[in-house]
Design an enzyme around this catalytic site. Structure first.
Site, PDB file in Angstrom:
ATOM      1  CD  GLU A  19      36.884  23.792   0.790  1.00 21.95           C
ATOM      2  OE1 GLU A  19      36.453  24.928   1.064  1.00 21.95           O
ATOM      3  OE2 GLU A  19      36.903  23.334  -0.365  1.00 21.95           O
ATOM      4  CD  GLU A  38      25.386   5.355   4.879  1.00 21.39           C
ATOM      5  OE1 GLU A  38      24.749   4.285   4.777  1.00 21.39           O
ATOM      6  OE2 GLU A  38      25.375   6.226   3.974  1.00 21.39           O
TER       7      GLU A  38
END
Length: 125
Positions: free
Chosen positions: A56, A118
């Protein structure tokens, strides 16, 4: 009682810039949007078209600063890819790689607001 992951939230300064980044860098696309009737916020949910998990992005009209305090960036989201070499080349070309750990075979990119993401190789059985 059971709980399952639904989504994570990142607040963003420039929603259009963030949407473009997440689509280009990670292939995430808007799956739904909620706009406040008074225009005070916009929530955009991004998905990967593979899992039900969503990111979101929240834009706040009245946020008066030009960035968010991300602390020491010790929190992050991780994304798996089947092709680390191609992903690394794409992110290097985009100029968004902020940290690499070749010994672990991972690296991090940062989005327009400085959030770290990551990139890890897909698990192989």
């Amino acid at each position: 009682m059971k709980f399952t992951f639904a989504h994570n939230n990142f607040n963003v300064i420039d929603l259009d810039k963030s949407l473009k980044f997440y689509e280009e860098a990670l292939g995430l696309k808007e799956v739904r949007r909620k706009e406040a009737a008074d225009g005070s916020f916009i929530l955009v949910y991004l998905g990967d078209a593979t899992t039900s998990y969503q990111l979101e992005l929240t834009w706040l009209r009245d946020w008066e600063k030009d960035s968010y305090n991300l602390g020491d960036n010790e929190f992050h989201l991780a994304f798996e890819t089947e092709d680390m070499e191609a992903a690394h080349a794409k992110h290097k070309e985009m100029g968004c790689i902020c940290f690499e750990n070749p010994a672990m075979g991972i690296y991090f990119i940062n989005d327009p607001d400085g959030y770290w993401l990551e990139i890890v190789p897909a698990k192989r059985s």
